[in-house]
Design a protein around this motif. Sequence first.
Motif, PDB file in Angstrom:
ATOM      1  N   UNK A  48      17.499  -3.320   4.911  1.00  2.00           N
ATOM      2  CA  UNK A  48      16.927  -3.242   6.245  1.00  2.00           C
ATOM      3  C   UNK A  48      16.022  -2.036   6.389  1.00  2.00           C
ATOM      4  N   UNK A  49      15.668  -1.752   7.616  1.00  2.00           N
ATOM      5  CA  UNK A  49      14.733  -0.670   7.902  1.00  2.00           C
ATOM      6  C   UNK A  49      15.350   0.710   7.646  1.00  2.00           C
ATOM      7  N   UNK A  50      14.504   1.616   7.219  1.00  2.00           N
ATOM      8  CA  UNK A  50      14.888   3.011   7.033  1.00  2.00           C
ATOM      9  C   UNK A  50      14.729   3.710   8.380  1.00  2.00           C
ATOM     10  N   UNK A  51      15.781   4.384   8.824  1.00  2.00           N
ATOM     11  CA  UNK A  51      15.720   5.128  10.072  1.00  2.00           C
ATOM     12  C   UNK A  51      14.907   6.411   9.864  1.00  2.00           C
ATOM     13  N   UNK A  52      14.393   6.976  10.943  1.00  2.00           N
ATOM     14  CA  UNK A  52      13.529   8.160  10.862  1.00  2.00           C
ATOM     15  C   UNK A  52      14.229   9.366  10.243  1.00  2.00           C
ATOM     16  N   UNK A  53      15.547   9.434  10.379  1.00  2.00           N
ATOM     17  CA  UNK A  53      16.267  10.615   9.917  1.00  2.00           C
ATOM     18  C   UNK A  53      17.040  10.401   8.614  1.00  2.00           C
ATOM     19  N   UNK A  54      16.697   9.354   7.831  1.00  2.00           N
ATOM     20  CA  UNK A  54      17.448   9.114   6.597  1.00  2.00           C
ATOM     21  C   UNK A  54      16.522   8.866   5.410  1.00  2.00           C
ATOM     22  N   UNK A  55      17.059   9.117   4.243  1.00  2.00           N
ATOM     23  CA  UNK A  55      16.341   8.828   3.010  1.00  2.00           C
ATOM     24  C   UNK A  55      16.495   7.339   2.700  1.00  2.00           C
ATOM     25  N   UNK A  56      15.517   6.734   2.011  1.00  2.00           N
ATOM     26  CA  UNK A  56      15.598   5.295   1.726  1.00  2.00           C
ATOM     27  C   UNK A  56      16.858   4.868   0.979  1.00  2.00           C
ATOM     28  N   UNK A  57      17.326   5.636  -0.003  1.00  2.00           N
ATOM     29  CA  UNK A  57      18.539   5.232  -0.723  1.00  2.00           C
ATOM     30  C   UNK A  57      19.765   5.284   0.191  1.00  2.00           C
ATOM     31  N   UNK A  58      19.768   6.185   1.155  1.00  2.00           N
ATOM     32  CA  UNK A  58      20.849   6.222   2.134  1.00  2.00           C
ATOM     33  C   UNK A  58      20.782   5.017   3.071  1.00  2.00           C
ATOM     34  N   UNK A  59      19.575   4.607   3.429  1.00  3.24           N
ATOM     35  CA  UNK A  59      19.412   3.406   4.256  1.00  3.24           C
ATOM     36  C   UNK A  59      19.920   2.177   3.513  1.00  3.24           C
ATOM     37  N   UNK A  60      19.622   2.090   2.221  1.00  2.00           N
ATOM     38  CA  UNK A  60      20.103   0.966   1.415  1.00  2.00           C
ATOM     39  C   UNK A  60      21.627   0.938   1.408  1.00  2.00           C
ATOM     40  N   UNK A  61      22.251   2.067   1.182  1.00  8.83           N
ATOM     41  CA  UNK A  61      23.719   2.171   1.174  1.00  8.83           C
ATOM     42  C   UNK A  61      24.281   1.773   2.547  1.00  8.83           C
ATOM     43  N   UNK A  62      23.675   2.302   3.611  1.00 11.42           N
ATOM     44  CA  UNK A  62      24.143   2.005   4.974  1.00 11.42           C
ATOM     45  C   UNK A  62      24.035   0.519   5.286  1.00 11.42           C
ATOM     46  N   UNK A  63      22.904  -0.086   4.955  1.00  8.18           N
ATOM     47  CA  UNK A  63      22.687  -1.502   5.265  1.00  8.18           C
ATOM     48  C   UNK A  63      23.675  -2.401   4.522  1.00  8.18           C
ATOM     49  N   UNK A  64      23.941  -2.097   3.256  1.00  6.50           N
ATOM     50  CA  UNK A  64      24.904  -2.889   2.482  1.00  6.50           C
ATOM     51  C   UNK A  64      26.308  -2.748   3.073  1.00  6.50           C
ATOM     52  N   UNK A  65      26.643  -1.544   3.489  1.00  6.07           N
ATOM     53  CA  UNK A  65      27.956  -1.328   4.109  1.00  6.07           C
ATOM     54  C   UNK A  65      28.041  -2.083   5.441  1.00  6.07           C
TER      55      UNK A  65
END
Length: 161
Positions: A48-65
């Motif tokens: 999903x989308x990367x939030x303004x305050x996160x790194x892309x790999x963290x966004x990937x981890x968050x979205x999968x979770x």
Amino acid sequence: MGEWAPPEVHYANLPTFHAAAAVLITDPAGRVLLVKPNYRESWLMPGGYVEADEFPHDAARREVREELGLTLDIGALLAVDWAPAADPRPRAMVNLIFDGGVLEEAEHAIRLRTQELDSYAFVSVLESAQLLPAAVAQRVPASLEARRSGATRYLFGGVLR
């Protein structure tokens, strides 16, 4: 020579784009995990989308979770796909595909977020090309090749060059 603009003016005038992070997850047979969102017709890779305050790999981890109830170690950047602005999206989008590894015993591990997703499936590369939108279908074989070779792939609007 003209005067330099103050930083706040300079940055406000730069082009902007959206960023999204997706994850390539396979099963032991090499099939690729796709998800079926309930807000669109086609299937997608998890992400999903990367939030303004996160790194892309963290966004990937968050979205999968959030989407699948999985806590994964997000691996290497496999592919980058630059998508120019296109109706109805007024800005360009950079899509970053990360390696989510091989998921063992997937049927027992995935807990689907039904507010956002209708289904998930492990599919072959050929099936993924039929389920994904044409503009993103090449991300799967490009990401698989990047995983095999260790070299990130760069796509232009969904086309590997």
